[in-house]
Design an enzyme around this catalytic site. Structure first.
Site, PDB file in Angstrom:
ATOM      1  N   SER A 132      10.393  10.260  25.912  1.00 59.25           N
ATOM      2  CA  SER A 132      11.343  11.037  26.695  1.00 59.25           C
ATOM      3  C   SER A 132      12.311  10.089  27.414  1.00 59.25           C
ATOM      4  O   SER A 132      13.056   9.370  26.748  1.00 59.25           O
ATOM      5  CB  SER A 132      10.609  11.951  27.673  1.00 59.25           C
ATOM      6  OG  SER A 132      11.490  12.904  28.215  1.00 59.25           O
ATOM      7  N   ASP A 142       8.061  29.702   7.440  1.00 62.53           N
ATOM      8  CA  ASP A 142       6.834  28.906   7.314  1.00 62.53           C
ATOM      9  C   ASP A 142       6.654  28.337   5.912  1.00 62.53           C
ATOM     10  O   ASP A 142       6.350  27.153   5.731  1.00 62.53           O
ATOM     11  CB  ASP A 142       5.647  29.786   7.701  1.00 62.53           C
ATOM     12  CG  ASP A 142       4.300  29.092   7.570  1.00 62.53           C
ATOM     13  OD1 ASP A 142       4.272  27.882   7.299  1.00 62.53           O
ATOM     14  OD2 ASP A 142       3.270  29.760   7.750  1.00 62.53           O
ATOM     15  N   ASP A 187       8.358  25.136   2.729  1.00 59.67           N
ATOM     16  CA  ASP A 187       7.878  23.857   2.214  1.00 59.67           C
ATOM     17  C   ASP A 187       6.738  24.017   1.220  1.00 59.67           C
ATOM     18  O   ASP A 187       6.135  23.022   0.798  1.00 59.67           O
ATOM     19  CB  ASP A 187       7.426  22.960   3.368  1.00 59.67           C
ATOM     20  CG  ASP A 187       6.265  23.558   4.165  1.00 59.67           C
ATOM     21  OD1 ASP A 187       6.039  24.777   4.046  1.00 59.67           O
ATOM     22  OD2 ASP A 187       5.593  22.812   4.897  1.00 59.67           O
ATOM     23  N   VAL A 246       3.842  25.582   1.768  1.00 57.38           N
ATOM     24  CA  VAL A 246       2.533  25.676   2.418  1.00 57.38           C
ATOM     25  C   VAL A 246       2.606  26.676   3.562  1.00 57.38           C
ATOM     26  O   VAL A 246       3.552  26.650   4.354  1.00 57.38           O
ATOM     27  CB  VAL A 246       2.079  24.300   2.962  1.00 57.38           C
ATOM     28  CG1 VAL A 246       0.758  24.427   3.713  1.00 57.38           C
ATOM     29  CG2 VAL A 246       1.940  23.304   1.828  1.00 57.38           C
ATOM     30  N   ASP A 270       1.215  27.373   6.909  1.00 58.05           N
ATOM     31  CA  ASP A 270       0.419  26.728   7.966  1.00 58.05           C
ATOM     32  C   ASP A 270       0.911  27.050   9.368  1.00 58.05           C
ATOM     33  O   ASP A 270       0.510  26.419  10.343  1.00 58.05           O
ATOM     34  CB  ASP A 270       0.398  25.210   7.764  1.00 58.05           C
ATOM     35  CG  ASP A 270       1.791  24.590   7.706  1.00 58.05           C
ATOM     36  OD1 ASP A 270       2.783  25.320   7.919  1.00 58.05           O
ATOM     37  OD2 ASP A 270       1.893  23.375   7.437  1.00 58.05           O
ATOM     38  N   ASP A 319      10.262  20.106  19.545  1.00 52.75           N
ATOM     39  CA  ASP A 319      10.529  19.617  20.897  1.00 52.75           C
ATOM     40  C   ASP A 319      11.290  20.698  21.659  1.00 52.75           C
ATOM     41  O   ASP A 319      12.377  21.112  21.259  1.00 52.75           O
ATOM     42  CB  ASP A 319      11.347  18.328  20.833  1.00 52.75           C
ATOM     43  CG  ASP A 319      11.415  17.611  22.176  1.00 52.75           C
ATOM     44  OD1 ASP A 319      11.632  18.282  23.202  1.00 52.75           O
ATOM     45  OD2 ASP A 319      11.253  16.382  22.206  1.00 52.75           O
ATOM     46  N   HIS A 352       7.428  18.273  22.703  1.00 46.46           N
ATOM     47  CA  HIS A 352       7.996  17.129  23.408  1.00 46.46           C
ATOM     48  C   HIS A 352       6.914  16.116  23.788  1.00 46.46           C
ATOM     49  O   HIS A 352       6.003  16.432  24.567  1.00 46.46           O
ATOM     50  CB  HIS A 352       8.733  17.599  24.663  1.00 46.46           C
ATOM     51  CG  HIS A 352       9.460  16.509  25.379  1.00 46.46           C
ATOM     52  ND1 HIS A 352      10.524  15.846  24.816  1.00 46.46           N
ATOM     53  CD2 HIS A 352       9.275  15.954  26.608  1.00 46.46           C
ATOM     54  CE1 HIS A 352      10.972  14.938  25.660  1.00 46.46           C
ATOM     55  NE2 HIS A 352      10.225  14.972  26.748  1.00 46.46           N
TER      56      HIS A 352
END
Length: 533
Positions: free
Chosen positions: A212, A279, A282, A284, A286, A426, A465
């Site tokens: 950060s 989701d 990609d 998959v 998950d 983040d 984050h």
């Protein structure tokens, strides 16, 4: 057997003047000599323009060390076991004309055999320049001489009211410079010099470790003090500070202009819906959006959906959906020009986009630095006033704390290595700001292949984050950096796992991403390979 703390005080002295001479300490264990060093103040050298005001040394017995809870950074008590005896050297410094008093703390294993020859500088968080608690002792336990600085601004990460403005109500530029950059270089020089004088040997390798604000500080070192560190680990870096610290107030302007005030339940509903929609992009399922830039789900798809929030039924409106789309898209000028980035889809919207509750880092930045008006109300922003603040922040503070210079040629020439990662969920520092910087470095220095020689970025799906979230977390990022610096093993991937170790991933270096091969357990890193995004 525990020994009482030994406090050795020293009067103010000029730079590099001798205080208490370093001396060997004749100690024995089971009749055999132990290599130990007296915990005493040592001569201290500092950079030109920095004057040492004083040095103290305190001996600690080690063993089991408990650090009390210190919210918000340390919400719970922390305990370290097996800590070797250590020496804590505190150096206070000042700069001509600044009327500042900077504290630098350096911790060293008393037994030189517990020192690996490495130096580690640790970073801060929010408006805290450095943490003097458990991170320092943990680094020392791992064999480092470790250091941190308060930059002369104190130890409160949330409140800048005591240092941001002068008595005349203007920005305290010297202290802001300390916080932004100057004290970091002081810490590097002083910390390594204390180690050399204490042990009689120079530091072999020096490292930066921060997240950060600490991540921003690492990038600052690479940009402006390229020879301070051999390796820099910079996580979730709050770079582009002059832009990001205003851009994260964008939602307040959007909600005011669009005349909506979505509840946390509504904001969470949009995040959940986006994750469900994107989701499997990609390959998959998950519960994670692997690459949020591939997710083009429109918040308007949720219009008319009914949700129950604290016992009350709410129907998602078109106006609220439009506002969420604007928050995701990031701030624009009144004429539609893109100014900066919004949070990724999949990141919690509530952290940056709760009506009437602005992100405290951005709120303080605008009040105390951009407007120099602590009474300024950032919850009343409009599109026009936001644009004015954004441009004023860039104009007045980019040179001081922007931390966005893409020319890292001096760092590369010095042989430095920068390993950086940023979570794709983040919720505080928009991930695309870091990607933007990496792209500008590549454009400036000749492309990804050349930049990969010294600077590698990893984007971690489902990671919040500085950590947390549903995605696999890095298992030994500092170890990967050390291996790169000392053995030349550049990390092609960054190992990560969930807390329960049920899912493992080898996160691919930017701009590649991990993709499932289609065979084997999708929870195992072995069944993924890196491909171009």
């Amino acid at each position: 057997m525990k020994r009482p703390l030994i406090i050795l005080m020293a009067a103010a002295v000029p730079v590099a003047a001798a205080l208490v001479p370093m001396a060997a300490n004749a100690a024995f264990h089971d009749g055999k000599p132990v290599a130990a060093t007296t915990c005493a103040a040592v001569p201290v050298s500092a950079p030109a323009g920095t004057a040492v005001e004083g040095v103290t040394a305190v001996a600690h017995a080690g063993g089991t060390v408990t650090f009390p809870a210190a919210p918000p950074l340390h919400p719970q008590e922390e305990t370290l076991t097996g800590v070797p005896a250590w020496c804590e050297v505190t150096v206070t410094a000042t700069h001509a004309g600044a009327n500042d008093h900077v504290t630098i703390k350096v911790v060293l294993p008393q037994d030189r055999r517990n020192w690996t020859g490495r130096f580690q500088a640790t970073g801060g968080s929010a408006y805290l320049a450095g943490d003097f608690g458990s991170p320092l002792v943990a680094a020392m336990k791992a064999g480092y001489v470790a250091a941190a600085t308060d930059a002369g601004v104190g130890a409160n990460p949330l409140d800048v009211s005591g240092w941001a403005l002068t008595s005349a109500g203007t920005v305290n530029t010297p202290l802001l410079q300390d916080f932004a950059s100057r004290s970091l270089h002081d810490m590097a020089v002083v910390g390594k010099d204390v180690a050399r004088r204490y042990y009689g040997n120079p530091v072999t390798y020096s490292y930066w470790n921060g997240c950060s604000t600490g991540g921003r500080q690492g990038y600052e070192e690479a940009q402006d003090y390229p020879t301070d560190f051999d390796g820099i680990l910079a996580k979730a870096p709050a770079i582009n500070w002059d832009r990001f610290a205003v851009a994260t107030l964008w939602s307040q302007a959007v909600f005011n202009e669009e005349k909506v005030a979505p509840t946390k339940c509504e904001l969470d509903a949009f995040t959940t819906a986006a994750v469900q929609a994107c989701d499997t992009l990609d390959g998959v399922s998950d519960g994670i959006i692997d690459n949020p830039q591939d997710c083009h789900w429109d918040a308007r798809r949720l219009v008319g959906t009914k949700i129950v929030c604290e016992g009350k039924e709410i129907t998602i409106s078109r106006a609220t959906a439009d506002a969420v789309n604007k928050v995701w898209a990031g701030p624009v000028s009144p004429n539609g020009k893109q100014l900066w980035y919004g949070p990724n889809k999949g990141a919690s919207l509530a952290a940056l986009a709760t009506p009437g509750a602005p992100f405290f880092v951005a709120d303080s930045w605008v009040k105390y630095f951009v407007t120099q008006d602590p009474s300024f109300d950032t919850t009343k922003l409009t599109y026009r006033s936001f644009d004015q603040l954004f441009r004023a922040s860039q104009r007045e503070f980019n040179d001081i704390i922007g931390t966005d210079d893409p020319n890292l040629s001096a760092f590369a020439k010095a042989g430095g290595k920068l390993l950086s990662w940023h979570g794709q969920t983040d919720e505080l520092v928009p991930t695309q700001g870091t990607v933007d910087y990496r792209e500008r470095v590549a454009h400036t220095l000749g492309g990804d292949n050349k930049v990969d020689d010294f600077y590698r970025l990893f984007l971690l799906p489902g990671v919040n984050h500085c950590g947390g979230g549903t995605g696999p977390q890095p298992t030994d990022d500092l170890g990967a950096l050390v291996d790169w610096v000392e053995k030349g093993n550049a990390p092609a991937t960054l190992a990560a796992t969930t807390a329960d170790r049920s899912v493992t991933r080898d996160t691919c270096r930017y701009p590649t991403v991990a993709r499932y091969t289609g065979h084997g357990d999708p929870a195992s890193a072995a069944n993924y390979h890196c491909v171009n995004a």
